[in-house]
Scaffold this active site. Structure first.
Site, PDB file in Angstrom:
ATOM      1  N   GLU A  86      22.934 -26.157 -33.634  1.00  0.00           N
ATOM      2  CA  GLU A  86      24.144 -25.648 -32.978  1.00  0.00           C
ATOM      3  C   GLU A  86      23.807 -25.285 -31.547  1.00  0.00           C
ATOM      4  OE1 GLU A  86      26.245 -22.376 -34.799  1.00  0.00           O
ATOM      5  OE2 GLU A  86      25.961 -23.183 -36.818  1.00  0.00           O
ATOM      6  N   GLU A 113      21.801 -19.697 -40.721  1.00  0.00           N
ATOM      7  CA  GLU A 113      21.606 -18.399 -40.080  1.00  0.00           C
ATOM      8  C   GLU A 113      21.523 -17.233 -41.070  1.00  0.00           C
ATOM      9  OE1 GLU A 113      23.801 -19.454 -35.827  1.00  0.00           O
ATOM     10  OE2 GLU A 113      24.701 -17.938 -37.132  1.00  0.00           O
TER      11      GLU A 113
END
Length: 464
Positions: A361, A166
């Site tokens: 995720e 991320e």
């Protein structure tokens, strides 16, 4: 009742990170990260005084934790290496860290689990931060050296790697919205930080090709698909800007080997163009083998009412839109919209060469889970199971439509520390008791996930 089967060899696993699980944050040769420094200087910012020192104490408990992976049927697992642990001064290898990670990775594999190892998960070493962090061009070479060192030290144990988790988060949270150190609010600096991060990723991929030519490398991106308020031109323009900044900024170069012209133009129009060098375009051509996409919630936007020109903040290009029909996870404040996983699957198929990808995720954070504990001490987290089923239904639909998705990882395996939020919300298949020596106890969702993994699918009672 509908049975959903997934492709042969599908990855059923979980994800976490070094700084959120290991503990021993200033022990065993590890140097400070920005998190250690920030907790030291501003502890009031952290939930319930829960800092990075011990987190889930995996450093001491990893052998038992690896057995727990097998116990709930994980066949894959993503975690990260702590840069400041492996190279405390950026140059010198910490041999104790090497011994720890080698044994950790061996024990993961001994339990029938495939490790996917990530290099950076928001944990900037303080020695580099003092030189400017990702604002400094020096960070690109520093990261490339770290990546090369990790590949050389652990490449015999790990074949699947990722560079960043991320990366848009440390851009936004550190340089736009003040949630992560250094808590700067400066759109132009944020763009420069993002650009250097992108170059660091590409430089690491280049090193990987030289050191581990038969392995595979990717990047983990959080995907927040944009949905606009309406089909009006102004709203659609806002949606394009949102996607360019939040999704395409890293995804386009990672897959296509270049920054999109649309994004280049958008930055130029708003006087946000980063400083570049002549050979940067050549470096960016180091593309990935696969993509990991973290999905939690969508991004709903509308045209800004009173934008600054040129833009001073992203909200001058698009504003949040409060969709009246939304469902919300009240603990995290995020919209629950599983339908987006199908749209993500189609995006990868149609816009990104159907490159192999996986859900790296997906999960649901809930506070005070002890409310749902039965008389035997097991948390009955049916809400987490329902959340996963809803998302897997739409992922399965995307796979059926031809999207090249090879796995689904939840966040997370064992309750972990979540930055400023500490342990406020829990996500794990295992509960961590902070008052009882970090004792782990299985939740109902772990039993469910084991069945899913063993059967490579599940029966959805809500389907007709």
């Amino acid at each position: 009742m509908t049975t959903k089967q997934f492709p042969k060899g599908f990855l059923w696993g979980a994800a976490t990170s070094a700084p959120q699980t290991e503990g021993h944050s200033l022990e065993n040769g590890k140097s400070k990260t920005t998190w250690d420094y920030w907790y030291e200087t501003s502890p009031e910012k952290f939930n319930d005084a829960q800092g990075p020192k011990n987190t889930s104490n995996l450093y001491e408990m990893y052998a038992e934790d690896c057995k727990r992976m097998q116990e709930i049927g994980l066949n894959s697992y993503r975690t990260s290496i702590a840069w400041a642990r492996l190279l405390p001064d950026g140059k010198t290898v910490n041999e104790e860290a090497v011994a720890f990670y080698r044994d950790y990775f061996k024990k993961i594999k001994e339990n029938g689990v495939a490790p996917i190892i990530n290099l950076f998960h928001f944990d900037m070493p303080m020695w580099l931060m003092e030189k400017g962090g990702w604002e400094a061009r020096e960070s690109v070479a520093a990261f490339a050296f770290y990546a090369k060192t990790a590949f050389e030290l652990f490449g015999d144990l790990v074949t699947d790697w990722t560079t960043f988790n991320e990366p848009i988060v440390h851009v936004e949270m550190g340089y736009l919205y003040g949630y992560h150190y250094p808590a700067i609010v400066d759109f132009k600096k944020a763009v420069q930080v993002g650009y250097h991060t992108l170059l660091a990723h590409a430089a690491a991929v280049k090193e990987f090709r030289a050191v581990l030519p038969t392995g595979k490398i990717g990047i983990i991106l959080n995907i927040t698909p944009t949905y606009t308020r309406s089909t009006d031109y102004a709203d659609q323009k806002a949606g394009v800007a949102s996607d360019l900044l939040n999704t395409k900024s890293f995804l386009d170069p990672a897959v296509h080997g270049k920054v999109s012209q649309e994004l280049i133009d958008l930055l130029a129009e708003n006087q946000l163009t980063p400083k570049t060098k002549e050979h940067d375009k050549e470096l960016l051509q180091n593309t990935v083998d696969f993509i990991g996409l973290n999905y939690y919630h969508p991004h709903r936007v509308k045209a800004p009412q009173n934008p600054a020109v040129p833009a001073k903040m992203p909200e001058d290009l698009y504003e949040p839109y409060d969709w009246p029909e939304k469902r919300i996870n009240p603990y995290r404040g995020w919209e629950i919209y599983p339908e987006a996983l199908y749209d993500v699957a189609m995006m990868m198929k149609n816009e990104y060469n159907n490159l192999p990808w996986f859900v790296s995720e997906n999960g649901m954070g809930v506070a005070d889970e002890e409310r749902f504990m039965d008389e035997k001490g097991m948390i009955q987290d049916d809400y987490r199971i329902e959340f996963m089923v809803e998302h897997l239904n739409y992922l399965h639909k995307g796979i059926e439509a031809g999207s090249n998705c090879f796995g689904y990882h939840t966040w997370t395996f064992i309750d972990c520390w979540s930055w400023l939020n500490g342990y406020r919300n829990r996500y794990g298949f295992y509960r961590v008791d902070l008052e009882d020596h970090y004792k782990r106890s299985l939740k109902k969702s772990g039993l469910w996930f084991k069945e899913v993994s063993q059967n490579n699918g599940y029966t959805d009672a809500s389907s007709t």
